[in-house]
Design a protein around this motif. Structure first.
Motif, PDB file in Angstrom:
ATOM      1  N   ARG A  66      54.164  49.599  33.456  1.00  0.00           N
ATOM      2  CA  ARG A  66      53.883  48.366  34.190  1.00  0.00           C
ATOM      3  C   ARG A  66      52.381  48.141  34.312  1.00  0.00           C
ATOM      4  O   ARG A  66      51.885  47.041  34.094  1.00  0.00           O
ATOM      5  CB  ARG A  66      54.536  48.432  35.570  1.00  0.00           C
ATOM      6  N   LEU A  67      51.627  49.192  34.627  1.00  0.00           N
ATOM      7  CA  LEU A  67      50.173  49.066  34.723  1.00  0.00           C
ATOM      8  C   LEU A  67      49.567  48.741  33.362  1.00  0.00           C
ATOM      9  O   LEU A  67      48.648  47.925  33.260  1.00  0.00           O
ATOM     10  CB  LEU A  67      49.559  50.345  35.290  1.00  0.00           C
ATOM     11  N   ARG A  68      50.093  49.355  32.316  1.00  0.00           N
ATOM     12  CA  ARG A  68      49.613  49.100  30.959  1.00  0.00           C
ATOM     13  C   ARG A  68      49.846  47.634  30.576  1.00  0.00           C
ATOM     14  O   ARG A  68      48.954  46.977  30.039  1.00  0.00           O
ATOM     15  CB  ARG A  68      50.303  50.032  29.964  1.00  0.00           C
ATOM     16  N   GLU A  69      51.021  47.112  30.875  1.00  0.00           N
ATOM     17  CA  GLU A  69      51.314  45.704  30.570  1.00  0.00           C
ATOM     18  C   GLU A  69      50.352  44.780  31.300  1.00  0.00           C
ATOM     19  O   GLU A  69      49.809  43.841  30.703  1.00  0.00           O
ATOM     20  CB  GLU A  69      52.755  45.370  30.975  1.00  0.00           C
ATOM     21  N   MET A  70      50.144  45.047  32.571  1.00  0.00           N
ATOM     22  CA  MET A  70      49.232  44.230  33.363  1.00  0.00           C
ATOM     23  C   MET A  70      47.824  44.262  32.775  1.00  0.00           C
ATOM     24  O   MET A  70      47.195  43.220  32.562  1.00  0.00           O
ATOM     25  CB  MET A  70      49.206  44.734  34.812  1.00  0.00           C
ATOM     26  N   LEU A  71      47.329  45.456  32.483  1.00  0.00           N
ATOM     27  CA  LEU A  71      45.967  45.588  31.944  1.00  0.00           C
ATOM     28  C   LEU A  71      45.831  44.994  30.545  1.00  0.00           C
ATOM     29  O   LEU A  71      44.787  44.432  30.216  1.00  0.00           O
ATOM     30  CB  LEU A  71      45.538  47.056  31.952  1.00  0.00           C
ATOM     31  N   GLU A  72      46.864  45.101  29.724  1.00  0.00           N
ATOM     32  CA  GLU A  72      46.806  44.506  28.383  1.00  0.00           C
ATOM     33  C   GLU A  72      46.667  42.991  28.467  1.00  0.00           C
ATOM     34  O   GLU A  72      45.877  42.389  27.741  1.00  0.00           O
ATOM     35  CB  GLU A  72      48.056  44.861  27.574  1.00  0.00           C
ATOM     36  N   ILE A  73      47.420  42.378  29.352  1.00  0.00           N
ATOM     37  CA  ILE A  73      47.348  40.918  29.505  1.00  0.00           C
ATOM     38  C   ILE A  73      46.004  40.511  30.074  1.00  0.00           C
ATOM     39  O   ILE A  73      45.364  39.584  29.572  1.00  0.00           O
ATOM     40  CB  ILE A  73      48.522  40.414  30.361  1.00  0.00           C
ATOM     41  N   ILE A  74      45.536  41.206  31.093  1.00  0.00           N
ATOM     42  CA  ILE A  74      44.219  40.895  31.665  1.00  0.00           C
ATOM     43  C   ILE A  74      43.138  41.073  30.608  1.00  0.00           C
ATOM     44  O   ILE A  74      42.222  40.260  30.497  1.00  0.00           O
ATOM     45  CB  ILE A  74      43.959  41.746  32.920  1.00  0.00           C
ATOM     46  N   SER A  75      43.246  42.116  29.800  1.00  0.00           N
ATOM     47  CA  SER A  75      42.276  42.371  28.740  1.00  0.00           C
ATOM     48  C   SER A  75      42.221  41.213  27.735  1.00  0.00           C
ATOM     49  O   SER A  75      41.151  40.829  27.281  1.00  0.00           O
ATOM     50  CB  SER A  75      42.622  43.675  28.016  1.00  0.00           C
ATOM     51  N   ARG A  76      43.384  40.653  27.415  1.00  0.00           N
ATOM     52  CA  ARG A  76      43.439  39.560  26.440  1.00  0.00           C
ATOM     53  C   ARG A  76      42.735  38.306  26.916  1.00  0.00           C
ATOM     54  O   ARG A  76      42.252  37.529  26.101  1.00  0.00           O
ATOM     55  CB  ARG A  76      44.888  39.208  26.113  1.00  0.00           C
ATOM     56  N   VAL A  77      42.695  38.082  28.226  1.00  0.00           N
ATOM     57  CA  VAL A  77      42.099  36.841  28.734  1.00  0.00           C
ATOM     58  C   VAL A  77      40.693  37.035  29.308  1.00  0.00           C
ATOM     59  O   VAL A  77      40.065  36.067  29.706  1.00  0.00           O
ATOM     60  CB  VAL A  77      43.019  36.158  29.778  1.00  0.00           C
ATOM     61  N   THR A  78      40.211  38.265  29.339  1.00  0.00           N
ATOM     62  CA  THR A  78      38.917  38.546  29.967  1.00  0.00           C
ATOM     63  C   THR A  78      37.774  37.735  29.372  1.00  0.00           C
ATOM     64  O   THR A  78      36.976  37.158  30.117  1.00  0.00           O
ATOM     65  CB  THR A  78      38.599  40.056  29.894  1.00  0.00           C
ATOM     66  N   ASP A  79      37.683  37.662  28.060  1.00  0.00           N
ATOM     67  CA  ASP A  79      36.560  36.950  27.441  1.00  0.00           C
ATOM     68  C   ASP A  79      36.538  35.470  27.798  1.00  0.00           C
ATOM     69  O   ASP A  79      35.516  34.941  28.214  1.00  0.00           O
ATOM     70  CB  ASP A  79      36.575  37.122  25.921  1.00  0.00           C
ATOM     71  N   TRP A  80      37.659  34.784  27.631  1.00  0.00           N
ATOM     72  CA  TRP A  80      37.633  33.353  27.912  1.00  0.00           C
ATOM     73  C   TRP A  80      37.732  33.028  29.390  1.00  0.00           C
ATOM     74  O   TRP A  80      37.412  31.920  29.807  1.00  0.00           O
ATOM     75  CB  TRP A  80      38.647  32.571  27.082  1.00  0.00           C
ATOM     76  N   ALA A  81      38.151  33.991  30.214  1.00  0.00           N
ATOM     77  CA  ALA A  81      38.212  33.757  31.662  1.00  0.00           C
ATOM     78  C   ALA A  81      36.833  33.925  32.305  1.00  0.00           C
ATOM     79  O   ALA A  81      36.598  33.429  33.393  1.00  0.00           O
ATOM     80  CB  ALA A  81      39.210  34.703  32.322  1.00  0.00           C
ATOM     81  N   GLY A  82      35.932  34.649  31.643  1.00  0.00           N
ATOM     82  CA  GLY A  82      34.589  34.835  32.175  1.00  0.00           C
ATOM     83  C   GLY A  82      34.354  36.202  32.794  1.00  0.00           C
ATOM     84  O   GLY A  82      33.349  36.425  33.447  1.00  0.00           O
ATOM     85  N   GLY A  83      35.254  37.129  32.613  1.00  0.00           N
ATOM     86  CA  GLY A  83      35.099  38.482  33.141  1.00  0.00           C
ATOM     87  C   GLY A  83      36.423  39.012  33.652  1.00  0.00           C
ATOM     88  O   GLY A  83      37.402  38.269  33.777  1.00  0.00           O
ATOM     89  N   LYS A  84      36.430  40.302  33.970  1.00  0.00           N
ATOM     90  CA  LYS A  84      37.694  40.928  34.370  1.00  0.00           C
ATOM     91  C   LYS A  84      38.178  40.447  35.734  1.00  0.00           C
ATOM     92  O   LYS A  84      39.382  40.332  35.952  1.00  0.00           O
ATOM     93  CB  LYS A  84      37.605  42.446  34.293  1.00  0.00           C
ATOM     94  N   GLU A  85      37.269  40.142  36.640  1.00  0.00           N
ATOM     95  CA  GLU A  85      37.680  39.648  37.955  1.00  0.00           C
ATOM     96  C   GLU A  85      38.332  38.277  37.831  1.00  0.00           C
ATOM     97  O   GLU A  85      39.358  37.995  38.454  1.00  0.00           O
ATOM     98  CB  GLU A  85      36.492  39.589  38.924  1.00  0.00           C
ATOM     99  N   GLN A  86      37.735  37.409  36.989  1.00  0.00           N
ATOM    100  CA  GLN A  86      38.303  36.083  36.759  1.00  0.00           C
ATOM    101  C   GLN A  86      39.635  36.192  36.018  1.00  0.00           C
ATOM    102  O   GLN A  86      40.559  35.421  36.265  1.00  0.00           O
ATOM    103  CB  GLN A  86      37.330  35.199  35.973  1.00  0.00           C
ATOM    104  N   ALA A  87      39.729  37.166  35.100  1.00  0.00           N
ATOM    105  CA  ALA A  87      40.978  37.379  34.376  1.00  0.00           C
ATOM    106  C   ALA A  87      42.075  37.821  35.340  1.00  0.00           C
ATOM    107  O   ALA A  87      43.231  37.395  35.217  1.00  0.00           O
ATOM    108  CB  ALA A  87      40.781  38.405  33.261  1.00  0.00           C
ATOM    109  N   MET A  88      41.737  38.669  36.304  1.00  0.00           N
ATOM    110  CA  MET A  88      42.714  39.089  37.304  1.00  0.00           C
ATOM    111  C   MET A  88      43.145  37.889  38.154  1.00  0.00           C
ATOM    112  O   MET A  88      44.340  37.728  38.455  1.00  0.00           O
ATOM    113  CB  MET A  88      42.144  40.192  38.202  1.00  0.00           C
ATOM    114  N   ALA A  89      42.198  37.040  38.513  1.00  0.00           N
ATOM    115  CA  ALA A  89      42.539  35.843  39.292  1.00  0.00           C
ATOM    116  C   ALA A  89      43.479  34.943  38.487  1.00  0.00           C
ATOM    117  O   ALA A  89      44.460  34.415  39.028  1.00  0.00           O
ATOM    118  CB  ALA A  89      41.278  35.088  39.683  1.00  0.00           C
ATOM    119  N   TRP A  90      43.210  34.779  37.197  1.00  0.00           N
ATOM    120  CA  TRP A  90      44.086  33.991  36.324  1.00  0.00           C
ATOM    121  C   TRP A  90      45.483  34.619  36.298  1.00  0.00           C
ATOM    122  O   TRP A  90      46.486  33.931  36.447  1.00  0.00           O
ATOM    123  CB  TRP A  90      43.510  33.939  34.906  1.00  0.00           C
ATOM    124  N   TYR A  91      45.541  35.917  36.098  1.00  0.00           N
ATOM    125  CA  TYR A  91      46.794  36.659  36.021  1.00  0.00           C
ATOM    126  C   TYR A  91      47.645  36.439  37.273  1.00  0.00           C
ATOM    127  O   TYR A  91      48.846  36.231  37.189  1.00  0.00           O
ATOM    128  CB  TYR A  91      46.475  38.141  35.839  1.00  0.00           C
TER     129      TYR A  91
END
Length: 129
Positions: A66-91
């Motif tokens: 479950r943690l791996r799935e969450m991190l994989e998805i966040i990782s995929r959107v990190t660049d266009w979201a503007g960073g990992k914190e923004q990617a987590m907010a998107w998620y």
């Protein structure tokens, strides 16, 4: 207590920076990395709070997947979201039109991480939501 060695992976998947030497996701490092408690992380990943506070359960297959799935998805959107914190907010908060307005977080909690990854692949290739 297992201590993860923080690995800096420039340009690599975000998930690798949260793995310990044994290849397991280090729960405390993930929580710290996103500025949340283990309780908040458990809620975000759709896990029982106690799961992340017990070492043997936090290193179990279901929890790690479950943690791996969450991190994989966040990782995929990190660049266009503007960073990992923004990617987590998107998620956690961005409604996905293709899924009736459900968030990636809700979909992963329901075991639909593969559908979210397919959706992100479709979007990366220029598809419409």
């Amino acid at each position: 207590m297992v201590q993860a060695e923080k690995v800096h992976v420039d340009g690599g998947p975000l998930i690798l920076s949260y793995m310990d030497k044994g290849g397991k996701i280090a729960v405390q490092q993930v929580a710290d990395g996103f500025g949340m408690s283990k309780t908040q992380l458990a809620e975000t990943a759709g896990l029982a709070r106690e799961t992340l506070y017990r070492l043997e359960r936090s290193r179990g297959t279901k929890t790690q997947n479950r943690l791996r799935e969450m991190l994989e998805i966040i990782s995929r959107v990190t660049d266009w979201a503007g960073g990992k914190e923004q990617a987590m907010a998107w998620y956690r908060a961005q409604p996905l039109p293709a899924f009736g307005g459900r968030t990636a977080e809700a979909l992963v909690k329901d075991g639909k991480a593969a559908a979210v990854r397919d959706y992100l692949d479709h979007m990366a290739l220029g598809g419409f939501a």
